[in-house]
Design a protein around this motif. Structure first.
Motif, PDB file in Angstrom:
ATOM      1  N   TYR A  30      -5.042   5.442   2.650  1.00 47.69           N
ATOM      2  CA  TYR A  30      -4.359   5.774   3.896  1.00 47.69           C
ATOM      3  C   TYR A  30      -3.269   4.742   4.166  1.00 47.69           C
ATOM      4  O   TYR A  30      -3.505   3.538   4.012  1.00 47.69           O
ATOM      5  N   LEU A  31      -2.080   5.220   4.535  1.00 47.27           N
ATOM      6  CA  LEU A  31      -0.982   4.294   4.858  1.00 47.27           C
ATOM      7  C   LEU A  31      -0.377   4.647   6.213  1.00 47.27           C
ATOM      8  O   LEU A  31       0.146   5.748   6.407  1.00 47.27           O
ATOM      9  N   ASP A  32      -0.457   3.676   7.138  1.00 47.15           N
ATOM     10  CA  ASP A  32       0.128   3.817   8.473  1.00 47.15           C
ATOM     11  C   ASP A  32       1.471   3.090   8.445  1.00 47.15           C
ATOM     12  O   ASP A  32       1.524   1.864   8.560  1.00 47.15           O
ATOM     13  N   THR A  33       2.572   3.846   8.260  1.00 45.98           N
ATOM     14  CA  THR A  33       3.862   3.169   8.112  1.00 45.98           C
ATOM     15  C   THR A  33       4.391   2.651   9.445  1.00 45.98           C
ATOM     16  O   THR A  33       5.166   1.695   9.478  1.00 45.98           O
ATOM     17  N   GLY A  34       3.931   3.250  10.557  1.00 45.71           N
ATOM     18  CA  GLY A  34       4.312   2.711  11.867  1.00 45.71           C
ATOM     19  C   GLY A  34       3.830   1.273  12.004  1.00 45.71           C
ATOM     20  O   GLY A  34       4.508   0.421  12.591  1.00 45.71           O
ATOM     21  N   ALA A  35       2.650   0.989  11.415  1.00 47.65           N
ATOM     22  CA  ALA A  35       2.108  -0.381  11.480  1.00 47.65           C
ATOM     23  C   ALA A  35       3.036  -1.344  10.741  1.00 47.65           C
ATOM     24  O   ALA A  35       3.228  -2.488  11.172  1.00 47.65           O
ATOM     25  N   LEU A  36       3.634  -0.897   9.635  1.00 45.26           N
ATOM     26  CA  LEU A  36       4.572  -1.763   8.897  1.00 45.26           C
ATOM     27  C   LEU A  36       5.817  -2.036   9.744  1.00 45.26           C
ATOM     28  O   LEU A  36       6.307  -3.177   9.795  1.00 45.26           O
ATOM     29  N   TYR A  37       6.334  -0.991  10.414  1.00 42.95           N
ATOM     30  CA  TYR A  37       7.513  -1.187  11.269  1.00 42.95           C
ATOM     31  C   TYR A  37       7.177  -2.064  12.471  1.00 42.95           C
ATOM     32  O   TYR A  37       7.971  -2.910  12.888  1.00 42.95           O
ATOM     33  N   ARG A  38       6.000  -1.855  13.035  1.00 42.65           N
ATOM     34  CA  ARG A  38       5.593  -2.674  14.183  1.00 42.65           C
ATOM     35  C   ARG A  38       5.461  -4.140  13.773  1.00 42.65           C
ATOM     36  O   ARG A  38       5.917  -5.046  14.470  1.00 42.65           O
ATOM     37  N   ALA A  39       4.804  -4.377  12.632  1.00 39.83           N
ATOM     38  CA  ALA A  39       4.582  -5.761  12.176  1.00 39.83           C
ATOM     39  C   ALA A  39       5.912  -6.446  11.883  1.00 39.83           C
ATOM     40  O   ALA A  39       6.115  -7.628  12.221  1.00 39.83           O
ATOM     41  N   THR A  40       6.841  -5.706  11.296  1.00 37.70           N
ATOM     42  CA  THR A  40       8.160  -6.269  10.983  1.00 37.70           C
ATOM     43  C   THR A  40       8.893  -6.627  12.273  1.00 37.70           C
ATOM     44  O   THR A  40       9.488  -7.711  12.389  1.00 37.70           O
ATOM     45  N   ALA A  41       8.826  -5.731  13.251  1.00 39.52           N
ATOM     46  CA  ALA A  41       9.511  -5.987  14.532  1.00 39.52           C
ATOM     47  C   ALA A  41       8.896  -7.183  15.250  1.00 39.52           C
ATOM     48  O   ALA A  41       9.613  -8.058  15.760  1.00 39.52           O
ATOM     49  N   VAL A  42       7.569  -7.260  15.251  1.00 33.49           N
ATOM     50  CA  VAL A  42       6.883  -8.383  15.902  1.00 33.49           C
ATOM     51  C   VAL A  42       7.304  -9.694  15.226  1.00 33.49           C
ATOM     52  O   VAL A  42       7.588 -10.698  15.885  1.00 33.49           O
ATOM     53  N   PHE A  43       7.395  -9.659  13.907  1.00 32.19           N
ATOM     54  CA  PHE A  43       7.826 -10.851  13.158  1.00 32.19           C
ATOM     55  C   PHE A  43       9.248 -11.258  13.565  1.00 32.19           C
ATOM     56  O   PHE A  43       9.511 -12.428  13.861  1.00 32.19           O
ATOM     57  N   LYS A  66       6.654 -11.185   3.871  1.00 33.28           N
ATOM     58  CA  LYS A  66       5.867 -10.277   3.039  1.00 33.28           C
ATOM     59  C   LYS A  66       5.005  -9.423   3.980  1.00 33.28           C
ATOM     60  O   LYS A  66       4.088  -9.947   4.634  1.00 33.28           O
ATOM     61  N   VAL A  67       5.348  -8.148   4.081  1.00 34.12           N
ATOM     62  CA  VAL A  67       4.622  -7.247   4.991  1.00 34.12           C
ATOM     63  C   VAL A  67       3.700  -6.362   4.146  1.00 34.12           C
ATOM     64  O   VAL A  67       4.148  -5.754   3.175  1.00 34.12           O
ATOM     65  N   GLU A  68       2.431  -6.324   4.506  1.00 30.64           N
ATOM     66  CA  GLU A  68       1.459  -5.579   3.691  1.00 30.64           C
ATOM     67  C   GLU A  68       0.513  -4.768   4.567  1.00 30.64           C
ATOM     68  O   GLU A  68       0.141  -5.228   5.653  1.00 30.64           O
ATOM     69  N   PHE A  69       0.088  -3.603   4.060  1.00 31.91           N
ATOM     70  CA  PHE A  69      -0.938  -2.807   4.730  1.00 31.91           C
ATOM     71  C   PHE A  69      -2.124  -2.722   3.779  1.00 31.91           C
ATOM     72  O   PHE A  69      -1.990  -2.211   2.666  1.00 31.91           O
ATOM     73  N   ARG A  70      -3.250  -3.288   4.205  1.00 32.27           N
ATOM     74  CA  ARG A  70      -4.439  -3.325   3.331  1.00 32.27           C
ATOM     75  C   ARG A  70      -5.675  -2.961   4.126  1.00 32.27           C
ATOM     76  O   ARG A  70      -5.928  -3.553   5.178  1.00 32.27           O
ATOM     77  N   ASP A 119      -3.929   8.070  -4.924  1.00 28.00           N
ATOM     78  CA  ASP A 119      -3.531   9.205  -4.089  1.00 28.00           C
ATOM     79  C   ASP A 119      -3.509   8.713  -2.647  1.00 28.00           C
ATOM     80  O   ASP A 119      -4.315   7.845  -2.260  1.00 28.00           O
ATOM     81  N   LEU A 120      -2.597   9.291  -1.863  1.00 27.43           N
ATOM     82  CA  LEU A 120      -2.308   8.679  -0.572  1.00 27.43           C
ATOM     83  C   LEU A 120      -2.086   9.704   0.537  1.00 27.43           C
ATOM     84  O   LEU A 120      -1.465  10.739   0.313  1.00 27.43           O
ATOM     85  N   VAL A 121      -2.592   9.376   1.733  1.00 28.09           N
ATOM     86  CA  VAL A 121      -2.168  10.087   2.936  1.00 28.09           C
ATOM     87  C   VAL A 121      -1.300   9.098   3.692  1.00 28.09           C
ATOM     88  O   VAL A 121      -1.765   8.014   4.066  1.00 28.09           O
ATOM     89  N   ALA A 122      -0.014   9.432   3.856  1.00 24.09           N
ATOM     90  CA  ALA A 122       0.924   8.505   4.500  1.00 24.09           C
ATOM     91  C   ALA A 122       1.489   9.160   5.743  1.00 24.09           C
ATOM     92  O   ALA A 122       1.898  10.320   5.713  1.00 24.09           O
ATOM     93  N   GLU A 123       1.507   8.400   6.842  1.00 23.40           N
ATOM     94  CA  GLU A 123       2.060   8.987   8.069  1.00 23.40           C
ATOM     95  C   GLU A 123       3.137   8.113   8.687  1.00 23.40           C
ATOM     96  O   GLU A 123       3.098   6.893   8.542  1.00 23.40           O
ATOM     97  N   GLY A 124       4.125   8.770   9.323  1.00 17.74           N
ATOM     98  CA  GLY A 124       5.219   8.033   9.946  1.00 17.74           C
ATOM     99  C   GLY A 124       6.270   8.961  10.517  1.00 17.74           C
ATOM    100  O   GLY A 124       5.930   9.966  11.154  1.00 17.74           O
ATOM    101  N   ARG A 125       7.545   8.605  10.294  1.00 16.49           N
ATOM    102  CA  ARG A 125       8.639   9.439  10.817  1.00 16.49           C
ATOM    103  C   ARG A 125       9.479  10.046   9.693  1.00 16.49           C
ATOM    104  O   ARG A 125      10.144  11.045   9.883  1.00 16.49           O
ATOM    105  N   ASP A 126       9.473   9.406   8.513  1.00 23.43           N
ATOM    106  CA  ASP A 126      10.331   9.886   7.419  1.00 23.43           C
ATOM    107  C   ASP A 126       9.565   9.987   6.097  1.00 23.43           C
ATOM    108  O   ASP A 126      10.136   9.845   5.025  1.00 23.43           O
TER     109      ASP A 126
END
Ligand code: DC
Length: 216
Positions: A30-43, A66-70, A119-126
């Protein structure tokens, strides 16, 4: 690339809850791409950047990030920022900085790499339009503004944050406009994505529809 179930939609449509359940059901990552954008913005904000920072300043700070989702958690340079990114201000900054080219460039390969070995379920805007244009299945998950407002307010209240419904509604409308109106990778339904409207549906009902789409 392995199989990707790509899910896009506006904030509060229920993408995260749904994507997690679908991933578990299918045995996919599972990949939450909003979390990557949020973490980058917070940084970036933590490093002192203002909303109108130049692309050069953003790119130079990100070269050391280095931004990672684990396992459902998000990290910047090894430190877990998963709780911090859920604070109300982080939504605003994520929406603002996600419209910037150096941010989108920085996160593109990180997202694609998640589907190299699993195999992946990825969610976000794009997910369906830019990151995984040839995804195995594409879903656009929507819900009315009223329903998304209620869900977001409930989620904030549960975390102990202020949850005035009118304010939450205004923020959702502003965020929708920014995420859909930007030039780079705007939120939109891909022509080949299946539209699921979750308004008035329980999560298990939405889940059933998604599994039907995946198994078609
Ligand atoms: O899904 P979310 O609410 O956690 O996303 C936070 C912000 O990140 C959202 O307002 C827009 C941005 N975002 C994006 O631009 N592209 C993505 N794939 C995911 C999120």
């Amino acid at each position: 690339m392995k199989k990707v179930v790509a899910i896009d939609g506006p904030s509060g449509a229920g993408k995260s809850t749904l994507a997690k359940l679908v991933a578990r059901e299918l045995g996919f990552d599972y990949l939450d791409t909003g979390a990557l954008y949020r973490a980058t913005a917070v940084f970036l904000v933590r490093q002192g950047l203002e909303e109108n920072a130049s692309d050069d300043d953003i790119a130079s700070l990100l070269s050391g990030a280095k931004v990672e989702f684990r396992n459902g958690r998000v990290f910047v340079n090894g430190s877990d920022v998963s709780d911090e990114i859920r604070a109300p201000g982080a939504s605003h900054y994520a929406s603002v900085f996600s419209a910037r080219l150096p941010v989108r460039k920085h996160l593109l390969d990180i997202q694609r790499e998640a589907a190299v070995h699993a195999d992946l379920v990825a969610e976000g805007r794009d997910m369906t339009t830019v990151v995984f244009p040839s995804a195995y299945k594409k879903i656009y998950l929507d819900a009315s503004v009223g329903e998304r407002t209620r869900r977001r307010a409930t989620e904030l209240a549960a975390k102990g944050f202020e949850a005035d419904e009118q304010k939450v509604r205004t923020e959702i409308i502003e965020r929708d406009a920014r995420d859909s109106g930007r030039d780079l990778s705007p939120l939109k339904k891909a022509d080949d994505a299946i539209l699921i409207d979750s308004t008035g549906l329980r999560i298990d009902e939405v889940m059933k529809k998604v599994i039907e789409v995946v198994k078609e």
